[in-house]
Design a protein around this motif. Structure first.
Motif, mmCIF file in Angstrom:
data_model
loop_
_atom_site.group_PDB
_atom_site.id
_atom_site.type_symbol
_atom_site.label_atom_id
_atom_site.label_comp_id
_atom_site.label_asym_id
_atom_site.label_seq_id
_atom_site.Cartn_x
_atom_site.Cartn_y
_atom_site.Cartn_z
ATOM 1 N N ASP A 4 7.566 56.967 86.199
ATOM 2 C CA ASP A 4 8.278 56.932 87.299
ATOM 3 C C ASP A 4 8.216 55.110 87.552
ATOM 4 O OD1 ASP A 4 9.300 58.365 88.989
ATOM 5 O OD2 ASP A 4 7.207 59.809 89.223
ATOM 6 N N ASP A 5 6.912 54.807 86.816
ATOM 7 C CA ASP A 5 6.912 53.288 86.928
ATOM 8 C C ASP A 5 7.785 52.671 85.808
ATOM 9 O OD1 ASP A 5 5.503 53.032 89.599
ATOM 10 O OD2 ASP A 5 2.996 52.845 88.055
ATOM 11 N N GLU A 6 7.403 53.128 84.461
ATOM 12 C CA GLU A 6 7.822 52.612 83.376
ATOM 13 C C GLU A 6 9.041 53.152 82.769
ATOM 14 O OE1 GLU A 6 6.382 49.808 83.142
ATOM 15 O OE2 GLU A 6 4.592 50.463 83.959
ATOM 16 N N LEU A 7 9.840 54.638 83.804
ATOM 17 C CA LEU A 7 11.389 54.897 83.467
ATOM 18 C C LEU A 7 12.262 54.605 84.319
ATOM 19 C CD1 LEU A 7 9.396 57.405 80.180
ATOM 20 C CD2 LEU A 7 10.430 54.564 79.775
ATOM 21 N N GLU A 8 12.158 54.055 84.873
ATOM 22 C CA GLU A 8 12.251 54.342 86.530
ATOM 23 C C GLU A 8 14.154 54.083 86.288
ATOM 24 O OE1 GLU A 8 10.962 51.709 89.345
ATOM 25 O OE2 GLU A 8 11.568 49.816 88.497
ATOM 26 N N SER A 9 13.937 53.349 85.269
ATOM 27 C CA SER A 9 15.877 53.376 85.405
ATOM 28 C C SER A 9 16.827 54.180 84.101
ATOM 29 C CB SER A 9 16.528 51.951 84.462
ATOM 30 O OG SER A 9 15.980 51.762 83.297
ATOM 31 N N SER A 10 15.368 55.229 83.646
ATOM 32 C CA SER A 10 16.203 56.308 82.954
ATOM 33 C C SER A 10 16.476 57.597 83.079
ATOM 34 C CB SER A 10 15.224 55.704 81.574
ATOM 35 O OG SER A 10 15.054 55.218 80.723
ATOM 36 N N MET A 27 11.389 54.936 90.924
ATOM 37 C CA MET A 27 11.023 56.721 90.115
ATOM 38 C C MET A 27 12.952 57.209 89.641
ATOM 39 S SD MET A 27 10.450 60.315 92.318
ATOM 40 C CE MET A 27 9.188 59.084 93.573
ATOM 41 N N ALA A 28 12.507 57.463 88.604
ATOM 42 C CA ALA A 28 13.072 57.537 87.782
ATOM 43 C C ALA A 28 14.204 60.148 87.503
ATOM 44 C CB ALA A 28 12.771 57.654 86.220
ATOM 45 N N SER A 29 14.836 59.498 87.058
ATOM 46 C CA SER A 29 15.102 61.048 87.394
ATOM 47 C C SER A 29 14.106 61.419 86.794
ATOM 48 C CB SER A 29 16.953 60.891 86.735
ATOM 49 O OG SER A 29 17.806 59.975 87.565
ATOM 50 N N ARG A 30 13.689 62.334 87.335
ATOM 51 C CA ARG A 30 12.296 63.421 86.285
ATOM 52 C C ARG A 30 13.532 64.623 85.746
ATOM 53 N NH1 ARG A 30 9.974 61.249 91.005
ATOM 54 N NH2 ARG A 30 10.317 63.642 92.177
ATOM 55 N N ALA A 31 14.024 64.691 84.701
ATOM 56 C CA ALA A 31 14.671 65.586 83.770
ATOM 57 C C ALA A 31 14.217 67.038 83.992
ATOM 58 C CB ALA A 31 14.373 65.345 82.727
ATOM 59 N N HIS A 32 13.100 67.365 84.100
ATOM 60 C CA HIS A 32 12.439 68.703 84.502
ATOM 61 C C HIS A 32 13.135 69.515 85.607
ATOM 62 C CE1 HIS A 32 8.997 65.868 85.663
ATOM 63 N NE2 HIS A 32 8.970 66.581 86.833
ATOM 64 N N ASN A 33 13.496 68.296 86.260
ATOM 65 C CA ASN A 33 14.467 69.333 87.774
ATOM 66 C C ASN A 33 14.754 70.105 87.188
ATOM 67 O OD1 ASN A 33 12.052 68.274 89.219
ATOM 68 N ND2 ASN A 33 13.003 66.594 90.294
ATOM 69 N N LEU A 34 15.882 69.613 86.343
ATOM 70 C CA LEU A 34 16.966 69.874 85.750
ATOM 71 C C LEU A 34 17.233 71.114 85.251
ATOM 72 C CD1 LEU A 34 18.095 66.761 84.099
ATOM 73 C CD2 LEU A 34 19.235 67.357 86.169
ATOM 74 N N ASN A 35 16.335 71.618 85.071
ATOM 75 C CA ASN A 35 15.936 73.207 83.751
ATOM 76 C C ASN A 35 15.583 73.973 85.647
ATOM 77 O OD1 ASN A 35 14.408 75.343 82.608
ATOM 78 N ND2 ASN A 35 16.009 74.950 81.187
#
Length: 439
Positions: free
Chosen positions: A83-89, A1-9
């Motif tokens: 989450d699947d394809e950008l898990e390192s981003s 699971m990647a860092s979900r940027a919308h959680n930053l706001n």
């Protein structure tokens, strides 16, 4: 699971889908650019603007409730895809307006890989969507505009340029993906090449199996793991399970791939302590195979593992059709001791008919219903209602995507029996999971 940027706001997201809204998207992109640490290089941004064709037709034909439900489903598919394809981003997903969505990743990425990811996302969004207002499934027609940000690109110019590309794309019959220049990637890997690559990867045992640890709420005790497939393609990079099976479907090798993953996971689980469970995801093609139940039991017996240690995870998308046949297959497996879990519950339409008709032992509540329960009373109320329903039906409840102590405290207080998520452990290689079982 990647860092979900919308959680930053900390702002209020789009009220319908729970994604970031366009103002938040602009703010987050600008923040990424301001805080990029390497002054000698630009912040690496890659964007997709998703424009849904036929959403207005859905509203007219089936009503706005069905249209809104389709948009919610699209939002969930975008999030699960990322989450699947950008898990390192680090990435953000936003609803720009109506049926228009934005996905932006902060990562170094080749033009070929970004185009390929867009093709895969378009395929995922074009899959049938269950219609709660009628018997027929809904289908949308996604078009995507791609962009790689230059050093002078601002959030405003990015969105303006991609919106212009979307207007141009609507006039191009038969074309669903363009770059903001209107050009396709040259020299990209063809579908035929990619499909041949996959067959070779299976034969060479290059499909990686990771294990997502699962824990009892009571005492944080490890009780098992979910097997997750990944493929590290030499040119395209990491490919997640959803797209991996999409490629296999085009060459009619879904069952081959699924058996390969199950066999690998069962072999790894032989070394685990006897009290730990293995969860395996199954596909529509698995359930459509006449001998699936028998073949799976043979695999389990060959691995020397008791069927009572196995959980099969199915999603609502697997169950869109032929519920009677699906129920018969699952009943057969359940009578042999295998447990059945309904995965990602809440990511789609929460079809409660499945809970009535199918032999389900465990309900796994999707992370989208977990991530805001500590700060959104409505999310908590929905989570509570689903948990109480599952308990009334004598199903155990697992919370997915638990990432904070606050979330864990709330899912514990609501009676969940178990959880998985980054708070306790990320997906890990077989050797790492085996080491974890010995701690």
């Amino acid at each position: 699971m990647a860092s979900r940027a919308h959680n930053l706001n900390a702002g209020v997201p789009d009220s319908l889908t729970g994604l970031a809204d366009v103002a938040q998207a602009r703010e987050i992109i600008a923040k990424w650019q301001r805080e990029w640490p390497d002054v000698s290089t630009r912040c690496p941004l890659h964007a997709m603007l998703v424009d849904l064709g036929r959403i207005d037709t859905v509203n007219v034909a089936f009503g706005e409730t069905s249209g809104d439900g389709a948009l919610v489903e699209v939002a969930q598919r975008i999030r699960h895809f990322a989450d699947d394809e950008l898990e390192s981003s680090v990435w953000l997903a936003a609803r720009v307006s109506g049926g228009t969505f934005l996905l932006v990743a902060r990562e170094e990425c080749s033009r070929e890989r970004w185009q390929w990811l867009a093709e895969a996302l378009a395929d995922a969004l074009a899959m049938p969507i269950s219609n709660p207002g009628g018997d027929s499934a809904l289908r949308l027609s996604p078009r995507l505009v791609l962009m790689r940000a230059l050093g002078t690109t601002t959030p405003e110019t990015m969105l303006d340029s991609m919106a212009e590309g979307a207007r141009r794309l609507r006039t191009m019959a038969g074309q669903r993906i363009i770059w903001e220049t209107g050009e396709h990637t040259k020299g990209g890997r063809t579908n035929q090449q990619l499909e041949a690559d996959l067959l070779g990867a299976i034969d060479r045992d290059e499909i990686e199996i990771l294990y997502q640890p699962q824990f009892h709420i009571d005492g944080d005790r490890l009780y098992g793991a979910e097997a997750l497939a990944r493929w590290r393609h030499p040119q395209l990079g990491l490919i997640g399970a959803g797209v991996l099976f999409g490629i296999a479907e085009r060459i009619d090798h879904v069952t081959h791939l699924s058996r390969h993953i199950s066999r690998r996971a069962l072999e790894a689980a032989k070394a685990w302590p006897k009290n730990l469970r293995l969860s395996i995801n199954i596909t529509p093609e698995d359930l459509a195979t006449g001998g699936f139940a028998r073949e799976l039991v043979v695999l389990i017996e060959e691995a020397g593992i008791s069927p009572e240690r196995i959980t099969l995870e199915i999603t609502e998308q697997v169950l869109l059709s032929d519920l009677d046949r699906v129920g018969a297959v699952l009943d057969d497996l359940r009578h042999k001791g295998v447990a059945i879990a309904l995965d990602d519950f809440g990511a789609g339409f929460c079809n409660f008919h499945y809970l009535k008709m199918l032999p389900i032992d465990q309900l796994k509540i999707d992370y989208s219903l977990v991530e805001n329960i500590h700060k959104d009373q409505r999310d908590l109320s929905i989570f509570r209602a689903i948990t109480q329903l599952a308990q009334a039906l004598e199903m155990t409840v697992t919370a997915e995507g638990v990432e904070t102590e606050e979330q864990l405290a709330l899912v514990r207080s609501e009676g969940c029996e178990s959880y998985q998520g980054f708070l306790k452990a990320k997906p890990m290689a077989a050797a790492d999971f085996l080491a974890l079982t010995k701690q």
